[in-house]
Design a protein around this motif. Structure first.
Motif, mmCIF file in Angstrom:
data_model
loop_
_atom_site.group_PDB
_atom_site.id
_atom_site.type_symbol
_atom_site.label_atom_id
_atom_site.label_comp_id
_atom_site.label_asym_id
_atom_site.label_seq_id
_atom_site.Cartn_x
_atom_site.Cartn_y
_atom_site.Cartn_z
ATOM 1 N N VAL A 1 15.955 -104.794 -9.005
ATOM 2 C CA VAL A 1 14.992 -104.462 -10.055
ATOM 3 C C VAL A 1 13.580 -104.401 -9.480
ATOM 4 O O VAL A 1 13.084 -105.375 -8.902
ATOM 5 N N VAL A 2 12.926 -103.229 -9.638
ATOM 6 C CA VAL A 2 11.520 -103.058 -9.260
ATOM 7 C C VAL A 2 10.672 -103.495 -10.445
ATOM 8 O O VAL A 2 10.718 -102.890 -11.516
ATOM 9 N N ASP A 3 9.884 -104.553 -10.241
ATOM 10 C CA ASP A 3 9.090 -105.067 -11.351
ATOM 11 C C ASP A 3 7.806 -104.261 -11.513
ATOM 12 O O ASP A 3 7.698 -103.136 -11.036
ATOM 13 N N PHE A 4 6.799 -104.805 -12.152
ATOM 14 C CA PHE A 4 5.771 -104.025 -12.842
ATOM 15 C C PHE A 4 4.777 -103.297 -11.947
ATOM 16 O O PHE A 4 4.640 -103.553 -10.762
ATOM 17 N N LEU A 5 4.096 -102.337 -12.577
ATOM 18 C CA LEU A 5 3.009 -101.551 -12.006
ATOM 19 C C LEU A 5 3.450 -100.681 -10.825
ATOM 20 O O LEU A 5 2.681 -100.455 -9.887
ATOM 21 N N TRP A 6 4.653 -100.155 -10.906
ATOM 22 C CA TRP A 6 5.087 -99.217 -9.868
ATOM 23 C C TRP A 6 4.376 -97.870 -9.966
ATOM 24 O O TRP A 6 4.452 -97.056 -9.041
ATOM 25 N N SER A 7 3.653 -97.636 -11.054
ATOM 26 C CA SER A 7 2.867 -96.404 -11.189
ATOM 27 C C SER A 7 1.428 -96.581 -10.717
ATOM 28 O O SER A 7 0.634 -95.636 -10.755
ATOM 29 N N TYR A 8 1.067 -97.764 -10.266
ATOM 30 C CA TYR A 8 -0.302 -98.090 -9.838
ATOM 31 C C TYR A 8 -0.377 -98.115 -8.319
ATOM 32 O O TYR A 8 0.495 -98.687 -7.655
ATOM 33 N N LEU B 1 24.744 -98.311 -1.825
ATOM 34 C CA LEU B 1 25.140 -99.633 -1.311
ATOM 35 C C LEU B 1 26.156 -100.321 -2.224
ATOM 36 O O LEU B 1 26.561 -101.459 -1.954
ATOM 37 N N GLY B 2 26.530 -99.646 -3.309
ATOM 38 C CA GLY B 2 27.446 -100.256 -4.266
ATOM 39 C C GLY B 2 26.763 -101.192 -5.237
ATOM 40 O O GLY B 2 27.415 -102.044 -5.851
ATOM 41 N N LEU B 3 25.434 -101.023 -5.411
ATOM 42 C CA LEU B 3 24.644 -101.888 -6.285
ATOM 43 C C LEU B 3 24.107 -101.088 -7.459
ATOM 44 O O LEU B 3 24.341 -99.885 -7.568
ATOM 45 N N LYS B 4 23.373 -101.750 -8.361
ATOM 46 C CA LYS B 4 22.780 -101.110 -9.529
ATOM 47 C C LYS B 4 21.264 -101.235 -9.465
ATOM 48 O O LYS B 4 20.735 -102.189 -8.890
ATOM 49 N N PHE B 5 20.581 -100.284 -10.111
ATOM 50 C CA PHE B 5 19.126 -100.158 -9.975
ATOM 51 C C PHE B 5 18.440 -100.399 -11.312
ATOM 52 O O PHE B 5 18.880 -99.908 -12.357
ATOM 53 N N GLY B 6 17.321 -101.151 -11.280
ATOM 54 C CA GLY B 6 16.584 -101.445 -12.501
ATOM 55 C C GLY B 6 15.082 -101.345 -12.301
ATOM 56 O O GLY B 6 14.577 -101.398 -11.175
ATOM 57 N N ILE B 7 14.353 -101.199 -13.421
ATOM 58 C CA ILE B 7 12.891 -101.130 -13.381
ATOM 59 C C ILE B 7 12.296 -101.950 -14.520
ATOM 60 O O ILE B 7 12.955 -102.227 -15.510
ATOM 61 N N ASN C 1 17.294 -92.351 -17.198
ATOM 62 C CA ASN C 1 18.704 -92.039 -17.006
ATOM 63 C C ASN C 1 18.875 -90.997 -15.900
ATOM 64 O O ASN C 1 19.784 -91.099 -15.069
ATOM 65 N N ASP C 2 17.989 -90.000 -15.871
ATOM 66 C CA ASP C 2 18.033 -89.003 -14.795
ATOM 67 C C ASP C 2 17.795 -89.651 -13.438
ATOM 68 O O ASP C 2 18.338 -89.206 -12.417
ATOM 69 N N TRP C 3 16.958 -90.690 -13.424
ATOM 70 C CA TRP C 3 16.713 -91.410 -12.174
ATOM 71 C C TRP C 3 17.889 -92.289 -11.765
ATOM 72 O O TRP C 3 17.945 -92.754 -10.623
ATOM 73 N N GLY C 4 18.806 -92.560 -12.678
ATOM 74 C CA GLY C 4 19.933 -93.437 -12.378
ATOM 75 C C GLY C 4 19.663 -94.901 -12.652
ATOM 76 O O GLY C 4 20.263 -95.788 -12.034
ATOM 77 N N VAL C 5 18.760 -95.182 -13.605
ATOM 78 C CA VAL C 5 18.415 -96.570 -13.939
ATOM 79 C C VAL C 5 19.556 -97.228 -14.718
ATOM 80 O O VAL C 5 20.073 -96.664 -15.674
ATOM 81 N N ASP C 6 19.928 -98.441 -14.288
ATOM 82 C CA ASP C 6 21.000 -99.210 -14.935
ATOM 83 C C ASP C 6 20.472 -100.405 -15.722
ATOM 84 O O ASP C 6 21.237 -101.048 -16.453
ATOM 85 N N PHE C 7 19.185 -100.721 -15.559
ATOM 86 C CA PHE C 7 18.618 -101.958 -16.103
ATOM 87 C C PHE C 7 17.161 -101.693 -16.405
ATOM 88 O O PHE C 7 16.432 -101.165 -15.561
ATOM 89 N N ILE C 8 16.717 -102.030 -17.616
ATOM 90 C CA ILE C 8 15.303 -101.857 -17.965
ATOM 91 C C ILE C 8 14.785 -103.166 -18.557
ATOM 92 O O ILE C 8 15.342 -103.702 -19.510
ATOM 93 N N LYS C 9 13.728 -103.669 -17.939
ATOM 94 C CA LYS C 9 13.058 -104.883 -18.419
ATOM 95 C C LYS C 9 11.797 -104.446 -19.147
ATOM 96 O O LYS C 9 10.874 -103.898 -18.534
ATOM 97 N N VAL C 10 11.753 -104.649 -20.447
ATOM 98 C CA VAL C 10 10.602 -104.237 -21.259
ATOM 99 C C VAL C 10 9.706 -105.454 -21.490
ATOM 100 O O VAL C 10 10.134 -106.461 -22.057
ATOM 101 N N ASP C 11 8.463 -105.330 -21.074
ATOM 102 C CA ASP C 11 7.513 -106.439 -21.138
ATOM 103 C C ASP C 11 6.604 -106.302 -22.363
ATOM 104 O O ASP C 11 6.491 -105.233 -22.955
ATOM 105 N N ASP C 12 5.956 -107.427 -22.726
ATOM 106 C CA ASP C 12 5.032 -107.494 -23.869
ATOM 107 C C ASP C 12 5.742 -107.096 -25.165
ATOM 108 O O ASP C 12 5.178 -106.418 -26.014
ATOM 109 N N ILE C 13 6.977 -107.560 -25.347
ATOM 110 C CA ILE C 13 7.734 -107.136 -26.527
ATOM 111 C C ILE C 13 8.434 -108.283 -27.241
ATOM 112 O O ILE C 13 8.728 -108.187 -28.427
ATOM 113 N N ALA C 14 8.681 -109.395 -26.537
ATOM 114 C CA ALA C 14 9.396 -110.510 -27.160
ATOM 115 C C ALA C 14 8.461 -111.586 -27.685
ATOM 116 O O ALA C 14 8.849 -112.387 -28.526
ATOM 117 N N ARG C 15 7.246 -111.617 -27.194
ATOM 118 C CA ARG C 15 6.200 -112.517 -27.694
ATOM 119 C C ARG C 15 4.897 -111.742 -27.735
ATOM 120 O O ARG C 15 4.327 -111.427 -26.684
#
Length: 466
Positions: free
Chosen positions: A80-87, A146-152, A215-229
């Motif tokens: 999982v690649v965590d935050f600010l990958w667009s910065y 590598l037989g793994l899954k990808f997340g952002i 989905n086009d990128w092949g993302v299997d996991f999405i961590k959405v921040d600033d949403i649960a509190r």
């Protein structure tokens, strides 16, 4: 000459058909469960604890290579690649949440990498394979190879710069970003986004468009921040709907905590994992606080929906922030065993936070014990058994007539902690196994006790002697 079917034969034929139909439905149900989302707690690695906002593509690949070579066989699978990958972090930057400023024309600096539809994309300086509008697809392909899954990681809502630019919303003709933003909904600790007004036409289409891109990128996991509190019901439901719209099993992780306990039913329906507390770091008091949060949520977790104790603070941390200097975890070895043992006993998602290529033998030992991981993946109904000033005992049901038991010394001195077989509903003689040592400790009549060092633990499997 054929004989007519009697009423009795007809009854049995209909009954057999009914049983066959029920059997097939049951088979299909189990097949769906077997291929569902987060049937067991997700396991993997996340870049945040060691790289903050500044992880680069080669570092993600290095950690993915480590997981594939050393950990995949034990069930670790998400990268999982965590935050600010667009910065575009300047070289050497450890800034975790750079606030955007506005220029005289209203535009924003720093400007985040974004496409023509107001969707953030990877910064090519940090992720060179994203050049040419490829996004995360090349990196995702590498991880999948590598037989793994990808997340952002993503921040809730829509970029403020998209609102300023009035970018069109893909799939919503005539709708632009400024028409769906809730400009009163702001993250208090990072000012890049506005919330979405989910009652506005085009808001759901925007979420659908970003999930289609992921989905086009092949993302299997999405961590959405600033949403649960604070708990944002409309946007949580919007992300879930957008995920469902892709037709793909994408894990939805909700962050940060503390997620309100009153939202247990809703978050169990719409989220696959959610944070019970704010960010967890390598401090003993925070382990005790997390155990207390876990007690509040006990009985809620199950296949497809898991209360999340946050990432595992073991190994090399804070190489570029976000908290404190670069270091190996400040937990003592006893505290590390307590940390991993409780996360597994509670059936929390397991996300490694350290830079894996710098692992020492202690980290390798902590992450590769198949019996310990089975506690996380196979236990049922984790709960507190008892607590006093010096001891905290938790249990979960193990396969067969057995229990997983964690004896935790929460005092500042060594002392003996016991487990009574009757407390587990076991009668007669029991067998006790030390799960970390993979050693049978013997047969006992009524229970078991052992001296445990301060902040240490013992993780056991207690079984009825057959």
């Amino acid at each position: 000459m054929e004989r007519p079917i009697t009423k009795t034969q007809n009854y049995y034929m209909k009954t057999n058909c009914l049983f066959l139909a029920l059997f097939l439905c049951n088979v299909m149900l189990h097949a769906q469960q077997a291929t569902g989302i987060a049937i067991t707690p997700p396991m993997g690695w996340n870049s945040y604890n060691c790289y903050g906002s500044a992880v680069h593509e080669d570092e993600v690949k290095a950690n993915a290579d480590y997981v594939a070579q050393h950990l995949k066989q034990f069930g670790w699978q998400y990268i999982v690649v965590d935050f600010l990958w667009s910065y575009d972090n300047p070289p050497g930057s450890t800034i975790g949440n750079p606030f955007q400023q506005r220029l005289y024309d209203g535009s924003y600096v720093p400007w985040l990498t974004m496409d023509e539809y107001g969707r953030l994309t990877p910064q090519p300086t940090k992720f060179p394979s994203a050049f040419g509008g490829k996004g995360f697809k090349p990196l995702s392909d590498y991880v999948h190879g590598l037989g793994l899954k990808f997340g952002i990681h993503v921040m809730r809502g829509i970029p403020r710069q998209a609102v300023w630019a009035k970018t069109p919303v893909l799939g919503a003709k005539g709708i632009t970003a400024d028409m769906i933003a809730d400009t009163s909904s702001k993250c208090p600790w990072m000012n890049h986004m506005y919330g979405l007004d989910m009652s506005k036409p085009g808001a759901q289409e925007y979420l659908n468009s970003i999930l289609a891109l992921y989905n086009d990128w092949g993302v299997d996991f999405i961590k959405v921040d600033d949403i649960a509190r604070d708990y944002n019901t409309p946007e949580i439901e919007g992300y879930k709907k957008a995920i469902d719209n892709t037709g793909k099993n994408i894990v939805l992780s909700l962050s940060p905590g503390a997620t309100p306990r009153t939202k247990a039913e809703h978050v169990s329906k719409y989220g696959n994992m959610w944070r019970m507390a704010d960010d967890f770091w390598d401090n003993w008091k925070e382990i005790l606080q997390m155990m207390q949060f876990a007690k509040q949520w006990q009985g809620v977790g199950g296949p497809g929906h898991w209360p999340d104790c946050d990432m595992i603070q073991a190994g090399k941390l804070s190489k570029r922030g976000p908290v404190g200097p670069e270091r190996y975890s400040r937990f003592t070895e006893d505290e590390l065993y307590t940390h991993i043992s409780f996360w597994c006993l509670y059936r929390s998602p397991l996300m490694l936070g350290g830079n894996l290529p710098e692992n020492r033998p202690i980290e390798e030992k902590l992450f590769t014990n198949d019996e310990v991981i089975a506690v996380d993946q196979q236990g049922e109904n984790p709960r507190e058994l008892y607590k006093n000033d010096s001891s905290w005992v938790w249990v979960s049901k193990a396969p067969g007539n057995a229990w997983y038991v964690g004896l935790f010394n929460i005092a500042e001195n060594a002392h003996s902690i016991s487990i009574d077989a009757a407390q587990l509903g076991l009668k007669g003689k029991i067998t006790v196994r030390d799960i970390w040592k993979k050693a049978d400790l013997g047969v006992f009549k009524k229970g078991y006790n052992q001296n445990i060092p301060p902040h240490g633990c013992l993780l056991l499997k207690v079984s009825q002697l057959q």
